[in-house]
Design a protein around this motif. Structure first.
Motif, PDB file in Angstrom:
ATOM      1  N   ASP A   1      -5.117   8.920   9.866  1.00  0.00           N
ATOM      2  CA  ASP A   1      -4.991   8.054   9.015  1.00  0.00           C
ATOM      3  C   ASP A   1      -4.864   6.268   9.768  1.00  0.00           C
ATOM      4  O   ASP A   1      -5.215   5.355   8.656  1.00  0.00           O
ATOM      5  N   VAL A   2      -4.097   6.955  11.091  1.00  0.00           N
ATOM      6  CA  VAL A   2      -3.943   5.263  11.778  1.00  0.00           C
ATOM      7  C   VAL A   2      -5.521   5.766  12.927  1.00  0.00           C
ATOM      8  O   VAL A   2      -5.865   4.137  12.665  1.00  0.00           O
ATOM      9  N   LEU A   3      -6.460   5.771  12.523  1.00  0.00           N
ATOM     10  CA  LEU A   3      -7.861   5.434  13.077  1.00  0.00           C
ATOM     11  C   LEU A   3      -8.801   4.834  12.181  1.00  0.00           C
ATOM     12  O   LEU A   3      -9.405   4.191  12.339  1.00  0.00           O
ATOM     13  N   LEU A   4      -9.407   6.049  10.871  1.00  0.00           N
ATOM     14  CA  LEU A   4      -9.217   4.997   9.342  1.00  0.00           C
ATOM     15  C   LEU A   4      -9.077   3.721   9.821  1.00  0.00           C
ATOM     16  O   LEU A   4      -9.336   2.475   9.286  1.00  0.00           O
ATOM     17  N   GLY A   5      -7.381   3.392   9.689  1.00  0.00           N
ATOM     18  CA  GLY A   5      -6.843   2.181   9.244  1.00  0.00           C
ATOM     19  C   GLY A   5      -7.771   1.238  10.525  1.00  0.00           C
ATOM     20  O   GLY A   5      -7.768  -0.485  10.641  1.00  0.00           O
ATOM     21  N   ARG A   6      -7.444   1.383  12.154  1.00  0.00           N
ATOM     22  CA  ARG A   6      -8.044   0.522  13.225  1.00  0.00           C
ATOM     23  C   ARG A   6      -9.179   0.628  13.078  1.00  0.00           C
ATOM     24  O   ARG A   6      -9.313  -0.955  13.308  1.00  0.00           O
ATOM     25  N   VAL A   7     -10.408   1.121  12.018  1.00  0.00           N
ATOM     26  CA  VAL A   7     -11.536   0.729  12.219  1.00  0.00           C
ATOM     27  C   VAL A   7     -11.648   0.021  11.430  1.00  0.00           C
ATOM     28  O   VAL A   7     -12.742  -1.040  11.211  1.00  0.00           O
ATOM     29  N   LEU A   8     -11.103   0.729  10.213  1.00  0.00           N
ATOM     30  CA  LEU A   8     -11.277  -0.672   8.302  1.00  0.00           C
ATOM     31  C   LEU A   8     -10.497  -1.939   8.610  1.00  0.00           C
ATOM     32  O   LEU A   8     -11.338  -3.006   7.857  1.00  0.00           O
ATOM     33  N   ARG A   9      -9.708  -1.993   9.684  1.00  0.00           N
ATOM     34  CA  ARG A   9      -9.026  -2.983  10.087  1.00  0.00           C
ATOM     35  C   ARG A   9     -10.492  -3.751  10.323  1.00  0.00           C
ATOM     36  O   ARG A   9     -10.086  -5.243  10.532  1.00  0.00           O
TER      37      ARG A   9
ATOM     38  N   GLN B   1     -15.595   5.798   2.618  1.00  0.00           N
ATOM     39  CA  GLN B   1     -16.424   4.844   2.184  1.00  0.00           C
ATOM     40  C   GLN B   1     -16.369   4.205   0.512  1.00  0.00           C
ATOM     41  O   GLN B   1     -16.439   3.001  -0.216  1.00  0.00           O
ATOM     42  N   GLY B   2     -15.153   5.170   0.065  1.00  0.00           N
ATOM     43  CA  GLY B   2     -14.892   5.328  -1.340  1.00  0.00           C
ATOM     44  C   GLY B   2     -13.635   3.485  -1.636  1.00  0.00           C
ATOM     45  O   GLY B   2     -13.493   3.116  -2.161  1.00  0.00           O
ATOM     46  N   PHE B   3     -12.812   3.655  -0.192  1.00  0.00           N
ATOM     47  CA  PHE B   3     -12.160   2.536  -0.047  1.00  0.00           C
ATOM     48  C   PHE B   3     -13.232   0.686   0.209  1.00  0.00           C
ATOM     49  O   PHE B   3     -12.832  -0.424  -0.454  1.00  0.00           O
TER      50      PHE B   3
ATOM     51  N   LEU C   1      -1.368  12.853   2.402  1.00  0.00           N
ATOM     52  CA  LEU C   1      -1.830  13.662   1.194  1.00  0.00           C
ATOM     53  C   LEU C   1      -1.466  14.117   2.995  1.00  0.00           C
ATOM     54  O   LEU C   1      -1.150  16.177   2.621  1.00  0.00           O
ATOM     55  N   MET C   2      -1.517  14.524   4.817  1.00  0.00           N
ATOM     56  CA  MET C   2      -1.540  15.048   5.702  1.00  0.00           C
ATOM     57  C   MET C   2      -0.890  15.638   5.558  1.00  0.00           C
ATOM     58  O   MET C   2      -0.211  16.281   6.260  1.00  0.00           O
ATOM     59  N   SER C   3       1.473  15.242   4.965  1.00  0.00           N
ATOM     60  CA  SER C   3       2.390  15.790   4.998  1.00  0.00           C
ATOM     61  C   SER C   3       1.930  16.803   4.047  1.00  0.00           C
ATOM     62  O   SER C   3       3.419  17.385   4.290  1.00  0.00           O
TER      63      SER C   3
ATOM     64  N   VAL D   1      -5.773  -2.438   3.345  1.00  0.00           N
ATOM     65  CA  VAL D   1      -5.884  -1.063   5.108  1.00  0.00           C
ATOM     66  C   VAL D   1      -4.533  -0.347   4.609  1.00  0.00           C
ATOM     67  O   VAL D   1      -4.581   0.824   4.598  1.00  0.00           O
ATOM     68  N   GLU D   2      -3.486  -1.095   4.392  1.00  0.00           N
ATOM     69  CA  GLU D   2      -2.354  -0.020   4.372  1.00  0.00           C
ATOM     70  C   GLU D   2      -2.519   0.798   3.092  1.00  0.00           C
ATOM     71  O   GLU D   2      -1.606   1.704   3.637  1.00  0.00           O
ATOM     72  N   ALA D   3      -3.098   0.885   2.799  1.00  0.00           N
ATOM     73  CA  ALA D   3      -2.892   1.725   1.601  1.00  0.00           C
ATOM     74  C   ALA D   3      -3.348   2.907   1.502  1.00  0.00           C
ATOM     75  O   ALA D   3      -2.844   3.707   1.613  1.00  0.00           O
ATOM     76  N   ILE D   4      -4.823   2.491   2.612  1.00  0.00           N
ATOM     77  CA  ILE D   4      -5.256   3.921   2.635  1.00  0.00           C
ATOM     78  C   ILE D   4      -4.687   5.091   3.715  1.00  0.00           C
ATOM     79  O   ILE D   4      -4.193   6.111   4.129  1.00  0.00           O
TER      80      ILE D   4
END
Length: 206
Positions: free
Chosen positions: A87-95, A173-175, A197-199, A187-190
């Motif tokens: 979640d942190v990594l994808l958020g960072r890359v997409l942002r 890709q979906g985002f 989901l991870m929890s 980006v906060e949504a993803i």
């Protein structure tokens, strides 16, 4: 005659790529002419064709650059101990790709450009090869991260790393597709969705 510095050459190439990206995002790949790109970049035909001979070469360069930056972000993350969670990594890359890197922060325009790149691969063999190489590199980068997650005790080892990689790439890709088609997707949504989901856990094993 004074020799042109590499810094100047790099800046000129950047100027051309940024102008082309704005044109493609605004008008679409096929509706954009090289003349449009010349006007957007504020350069002569000779200056542009010194770097790129066609629109196809421009779009391939944009795609290669995007994959390179994303791969570098994953490689950097894999070296951290512990590595950032998905979640942190994808958020960072997409942002970075959809907000920080884009002039004016117009993430929807850049997302539309990426969708055009994907669709263009259906008719452009060279671009399809570029995309395939980039995709393979991302799968390898994510698989390396999965190994790092397991070494840090953050992930069970019973799922093939490539399956995790494909799933997380599909999430990104979906985002991007949602942002391109509908806009106003934060980006906060993803990040929040992945964190939720991870929890999850199976109550039978609680």
């Amino acid at each position: 005659m004074a020799r042109v510095s590499q810094e100047h050459l790099d800046a000129r190439r950047r100027q051309i790529l940024d102008g082309a990206a704005r044109c493609f995002a605004r008008n679409g790949f096929h509706a954009t002419s090289m003349q449009d790109i010349l006007r957007e970049a504020g350069l002569s035909a000779g200056a542009v064709y010194r770097y790129f001979r066609s629109k196809e070469e421009l779009i391939e360069a944009i795609a290669e650059e995007a994959f390179g930056e994303i791969r570098a972000a994953f490689d950097d993350a894999a070296r951290l101990d512990p590595p950032p969670t998905p979640d942190v990594l994808l958020g960072r890359v997409l942002r970075h790709m959809l907000i920080e890197k884009v002039p004016g922060g117009d993430g929807q325009a850049f997302a539309r450009l990426l969708l055009q790149v994907w669709s263009e691969t259906l008719r452009n063999e060279h671009l399809a090869a570029t995309l395939a190489d980039g995709y393979a590199g991302l799968r390898l980068a994510w698989a390396t991260l999965v190994d790092a997650y397991r070494a840090a005790g953050l992930m069970d080892a019973d799922v093939p790393a490539d399956h995790v990689a494909r799933t997380l790439i599909a999430t990104a890709q979906g985002f991007i597709a949602q942002q391109a088609l509908f806009g106003d997707v934060r980006v906060e949504a993803i990040e929040d969705g992945l964190r939720a989901l991870m929890s999850m856990h199976d109550p039978e094993f609680s």
